[in-house]
Design a protein around this motif. Structure first.
Motif, mmCIF file in Angstrom:
data_model
loop_
_atom_site.group_PDB
_atom_site.id
_atom_site.type_symbol
_atom_site.label_atom_id
_atom_site.label_comp_id
_atom_site.label_asym_id
_atom_site.label_seq_id
_atom_site.Cartn_x
_atom_site.Cartn_y
_atom_site.Cartn_z
ATOM 1 N N PRO A 58 0.810 -1.219 0.000
ATOM 2 C CA PRO A 58 0.000 0.000 0.000
ATOM 3 C C PRO A 58 0.845 1.272 0.000
ATOM 4 N N VAL A 59 2.040 1.217 0.572
ATOM 5 C CA VAL A 59 2.940 2.369 0.527
ATOM 6 C C VAL A 59 3.360 2.641 -0.911
ATOM 7 N N VAL A 60 3.716 1.581 -1.635
ATOM 8 C CA VAL A 60 4.124 1.712 -3.038
ATOM 9 C C VAL A 60 2.991 2.324 -3.864
ATOM 10 N N VAL A 61 1.787 1.819 -3.667
ATOM 11 C CA VAL A 61 0.641 2.307 -4.442
ATOM 12 C C VAL A 61 0.303 3.747 -4.066
ATOM 13 N N SER A 62 0.315 4.063 -2.788
ATOM 14 C CA SER A 62 -0.028 5.426 -2.367
ATOM 15 C C SER A 62 1.034 6.435 -2.799
ATOM 16 N N LYS A 63 2.299 6.008 -2.848
ATOM 17 C CA LYS A 63 3.343 6.891 -3.381
ATOM 18 C C LYS A 63 3.068 7.237 -4.842
ATOM 19 N N ASP A 64 2.512 6.301 -5.574
ATOM 20 C CA ASP A 64 2.131 6.523 -6.965
ATOM 21 C C ASP A 64 0.912 7.451 -7.039
ATOM 22 N N HIS A 65 -0.134 7.125 -6.302
ATOM 23 C CA HIS A 65 -1.395 7.861 -6.413
ATOM 24 C C HIS A 65 -1.354 9.258 -5.793
ATOM 25 N N ILE A 66 -0.423 9.491 -4.859
ATOM 26 C CA ILE A 66 -0.356 10.810 -4.213
ATOM 27 C C ILE A 66 0.041 11.896 -5.208
ATOM 28 N N GLN A 67 0.542 11.499 -6.373
ATOM 29 C CA GLN A 67 0.930 12.479 -7.392
ATOM 30 C C GLN A 67 -0.302 13.128 -8.042
ATOM 31 N N SER A 68 -1.469 12.527 -7.891
ATOM 32 C CA SER A 68 -2.682 13.069 -8.499
ATOM 33 C C SER A 68 -3.009 14.445 -7.915
ATOM 34 N N ASN A 69 -3.548 15.327 -8.747
ATOM 35 C CA ASN A 69 -3.954 16.657 -8.272
ATOM 36 C C ASN A 69 -5.256 16.619 -7.483
#
Length: 407
Positions: A58-69
């Motif tokens: 979940p850390v890996v995925v959230s690091k990816d998704h946190i880039q969304s505006n």
């Protein structure tokens, strides 16, 4: 000066346009184990993640998704960390985001994912996905307390705080829930914290404020010296307060940051207080260091020492363990200047002055150490920089809890 009001019995769903829920999906035998936090309005988000190289899926995925505006939801499960689970674990974390997004009419990128619990087990995805669909039907403006319960693992109580302050004559609410009890150490730990606000702030400034705040709060606590694979702190702001947007370090940013610092420190102290098997909250006030780095190194070293923690459990005024932990902190200071005192509601007692022991009343020291909250006050007399750290004692029960955690 920011006038900050603590709102008793309020939680994240008292912040305008935020909804949440916490349910029992079946990952755990009985207790709530699935939480969703949702903003009805578009929101910006910022996050900080574990420093452990075995970062959970979940850390890996959230690091990816946190880039969304735009970030409008967080889905969290407890009871299973989804850590060290390989490509399957990554796929499962992305699946959690997608299922949540589909239910709420969002894109997957607009959903962040968190997990906490036992390391190494694959997520039971049939249970998780069914649980997410069920939870999404129960999201409400009164679900904040259930959400706080659903993120717990070995915690003995929910951790939450809500504060209110004004910007430009507009009412700003800032609310957070957190979990954490064991595997807690500077650089965060098996701790999760989710903070929501209606403040109008840019994504960049929210990120700056959150990361600076974490350095003085969650990164200054220690229960047992272990930094987890799953820890994260997420902040979301849906901008519905209609204050002038905070897009620089102006006066409104300073007011917001002070409120955020207060909230994060209070949540951090609750985590330290609830350390596994803990009987005491220990606070280290490190004063008059040459640099802020030196102050933090000293405070962290003392609060992280297993020998110091054990002495406090035994109510032993063993100042030698405190100065020993200062000595290996790698901070710059002059040993011959140091003072050490204990303080709480019982009184204040000095044990060490100018680098040497002083005579002190053992009975008074014992009475101070018998309380649930003790402040270790250390004066380096070397400069003007200060730092505070929080932790707990190390008890027999800590070993019992962690000796049989998987069973």
């Amino acid at each position: 000066m920011t006038k900050l009001k603590i709102l008793e019995n309020k939680t994240i769903t008292d912040v305008p346009y935020f909804k949440a829920t916490g349910i029992h999906s079946g990952v755990k035998r009985k207790r709530k184990d699935l939480c969703i936090i949702y903003s009805e309005k578009e929101a910006v988000a910022a996050a900080a993640f574990t420093q452990n190289k075995f970062a959970a899926a979940p850390v890996v995925v959230s690091k990816d998704h946190i880039q969304s505006n735009n970030t409008q939801a967080i889905v969290i499960n407890s009871g299973n960390a989804n850590a060290c689970t390989g490509d399957e674990g990554i796929d499962n974390a992305y699946s959690m985001a997608k299922t949540t997004a589909d239910c709420l009419g969002l894109s997957s990128k607009e959903v962040l994912v968190a997990s906490t619990g036992i390391i190494g087990l694959p997520l039971p995805m049939a249970i998780i996905n069914a649980g997410i669909k069920n939870a999404c039907t129960q999201i409400s403006s009164t679900g904040g307390n259930c959400a706080a319960e659903a993120i717990m693992t070995t915690d003995t109580f929910t951790k939450k705080i809500t504060v209110e302050f004004d910007l430009d004559g507009k009412k700003i609410l800032l609310s957070g829930i957190a979990k954490g009890s064991g595997m807690i150490h500077p650089n965060m730990a098996t701790m999760l914290s989710f903070i929501v606000s209606n403040v109008n702030i840019s994504k960049d400034m929210l990120s700056i404020a959150l990361k600076e705040s974490i350095d003085d709060s969650y990164n200054m606590i220690s229960v047992d010296g272990d930094t987890s694979t799953n820890d994260m702190v997420i902040g979301m702001a849906n901008k519905t307060a209609n204050n002038t947007i905070i897009d620089s370090k102006d006066d409104n940013y300073i007011k917001f940051k002070k409120a955020l610092d207060f909230l994060n420190k209070e949540l951090a102290k609750l985590i330290a207080k609830d350390g596994e098997g803990a009987t005491k909250l220990i606070e280290v006030s490190l004063n008059n260091a040459k640099t802020l780095k030196d102050a933090k190194l000293c405070a962290k070293s003392v609060i992280s020492s297993s020998l110091v923690k054990s002495a406090f459990f035994g109510e032993d005024a063993n100042w030698g363990r405190i100065v020993c932990s200062l000595g290996y902190s790698n901070a710059e200071f002059s040993p011959e200047k140091i003072d050490v005192s204990f303080q709480n509601k019982i009184g204040n007692i000095q044990l060490f002055k100018d680098g040497k022991e002083v005579s002190f009343d053992e009975e008074l020291a014992k009475n101070i150490l018998s309380e649930e909250h003790i402040n270790i006050i250390i004066d380096l007399k070397d400069g003007e920089h200060c730092a505070t750290a929080w932790g707990c004692d190390l008890s027999f029960d800590y070993v019992k809890i962690n000796a049989s955690y998987r069973s």
